[in-house]
Design a protein around this motif. Structure first.
Motif, PDB file in Angstrom:
ATOM      1  N   MET A   1       0.247  -1.625   5.379  1.00  0.00           N
ATOM      2  CA  MET A   1      -0.415  -2.705   4.647  1.00  0.00           C
ATOM      3  C   MET A   1      -1.524  -3.338   5.472  1.00  0.00           C
ATOM      4  O   MET A   1      -2.542  -3.787   4.937  1.00  0.00           O
ATOM      5  CB  MET A   1       0.616  -3.764   4.242  1.00  0.00           C
TER       6      MET A   1
ATOM      7  N   GLY B   1      -4.609  -2.974   3.432  1.00  0.00           N
ATOM      8  CA  GLY B   1      -4.781  -4.262   2.783  1.00  0.00           C
ATOM      9  C   GLY B   1      -3.683  -4.521   1.768  1.00  0.00           C
ATOM     10  O   GLY B   1      -2.990  -3.612   1.312  1.00  0.00           O
ATOM     11  N   ILE B   2      -3.563  -5.780   1.387  1.00  0.00           N
ATOM     12  CA  ILE B   2      -2.471  -6.177   0.489  1.00  0.00           C
ATOM     13  C   ILE B   2      -2.696  -5.706  -0.946  1.00  0.00           C
ATOM     14  O   ILE B   2      -1.775  -5.717  -1.764  1.00  0.00           O
ATOM     15  CB  ILE B   2      -2.289  -7.707   0.504  1.00  0.00           C
ATOM     16  N   GLU B   3      -3.922  -5.289  -1.280  1.00  0.00           N
ATOM     17  CA  GLU B   3      -4.208  -4.860  -2.641  1.00  0.00           C
ATOM     18  C   GLU B   3      -4.032  -3.355  -2.838  1.00  0.00           C
ATOM     19  O   GLU B   3      -4.282  -2.830  -3.926  1.00  0.00           O
ATOM     20  CB  GLU B   3      -5.643  -5.252  -3.026  1.00  0.00           C
ATOM     21  N   ALA B   4      -3.584  -2.656  -1.808  1.00  0.00           N
ATOM     22  CA  ALA B   4      -3.394  -1.208  -1.911  1.00  0.00           C
ATOM     23  C   ALA B   4      -2.240  -0.888  -2.848  1.00  0.00           C
ATOM     24  O   ALA B   4      -1.263  -1.641  -2.947  1.00  0.00           O
ATOM     25  CB  ALA B   4      -3.134  -0.617  -0.535  1.00  0.00           C
ATOM     26  N   SER B   5      -2.340   0.222  -3.515  1.00  0.00           N
ATOM     27  CA  SER B   5      -1.295   0.637  -4.457  1.00  0.00           C
ATOM     28  C   SER B   5      -0.058   1.106  -3.702  1.00  0.00           C
ATOM     29  O   SER B   5      -0.151   1.583  -2.565  1.00  0.00           O
ATOM     30  CB  SER B   5      -1.819   1.769  -5.337  1.00  0.00           C
TER      31      SER B   5
END
Length: 305
Positions: free
Chosen positions: A35, A39-43
């Protein structure tokens, strides 16, 4: 020989425990390396794929076995922040930290031991009081404050070096910031050791036989006090490494200490683990060599084994 074999076994066990402690400490800390990279928006699919690539989806015991096996071959994994091999990142910084550490160590030896011997020899005079007073000040000054003070006086005021650029003799300034607290410790310790030796009966016997004070100091007191002072070298080595972490950051020196702080703040676990393991292993190895050297020069230890 038995003593050296036992110390070697203790060394191996200590290095194993250090590596295990370093590995577990950084995996207990909350945080997902995958993560941090994506990043926190990764699937979830991309996160799972990267975890499998990094090997963080495996049990801790398997991860440790993989890491330590790679370490034996010089492969410490990939840096999460720099996306480069950890060994490649550290290799360029080791020479800087090693040079800084060696200069600091030489300053400690060249200043600390002579001043400590002089202070112990002149135990009732002004020299002893002055050196002990200055050593207490040296021990009390924080490393970061001393570093800032040196930069301000010698760098910005007298322009003897340019902050951030250290070549040749300019390395003496950050090395002095590391060495000064250790010089103070050595002065106090050596002085106390010599004063203690002077209070022993063999000194009075040497005086009664007509030996001069200088001969008593050089041939008897120093020889006997050396055994108790040599273990201090191991402690100095550890303090130099820990001091260099702060000094490298303040002086903007591109060494392993500065890289360690950067890796900690960015949660770069593979890089942080490797640097901490390197520092800890060096300290353990130096203490091992000190123990072996003491055994070689002190017949009392040889007789025990």
């Amino acid at each position: 020989m038995v003593y050296i074999i036992k110390k070697t076994a203790v060394l191996c066990i200590t290095l194993f425990l250090v590596s295990l402690a370093v590995f577990c400490a950084f995996h207990i800390i909350p945080g997902d390396p995958a993560m941090l990279i994506l990043g926190i928006e990764a699937s979830p699919e991309k996160l799972d794929l990267l975890r499998a690539e990094l090997g963080t989806d495996k049990p801790l015991l398997v991860q440790y076995a993989t890491w330590i096996q790679g370490a034996f071959h010089g492969n410490f994994g990939m840096s999460l922040k720099y996306q480069k091999a950890v060994s490649e990142l550290i290799q360029g910084r080791l020479s800087v930290t090693f040079s800084l550490g060696m200069v600091s160590f030489c300053l400690v030896m060249l200043l600390g031991f002579p001043l400590g011997i002089l202070s112990g020899y002149k135990k009732t005079g002004f020299i002893h009081q002055a050196t002990i007073f200055l050593s207490l000040i040296g021990i009390s000054i924080p490393g970061f404050f001393l570093s800032v003070l040196i930069i301000w006086i010698f760098g910005l005021t007298f322009h003897l070096f340019v902050p951030g650029h250290y070549k040749g003799l300019q390395l003496l300034f950050p090395a002095f910031a590391i060495a000064l607290p250790q010089v103070a410790v050595v002065v106090k310790y050596v002085s106390s050791s010599i004063i203690e030796e002077y209070s022993k009966p063999y000194v009075r016997t040497a005086r009664s036989r007509g030996n001069s004070e200088s001969r008593i100091l050089m041939c008897h007191v120093l020889k006997n006090s050396t055994v108790s002072v040599i273990p201090l070298i191991g402690m100095i080595t550890g303090s130099i490494f820990s001091g260099s972490i702060i000094v490298e950051q303040v002086f903007s020196i591109s060494g392993t200490g500065r890289l360690l702080i950067s890796s900690v703040t960015s949660r770069d676990f593979p890089l942080t683990q490797t640097i901490v393991l390197y520092i800890a292993s060096t300290i353990v190895l130096v203490n091992f060599l000190v123990d072996v050297f003491i055994q070689l020069i002190d017949p009392r230890i040889r007789l025990k084994y």
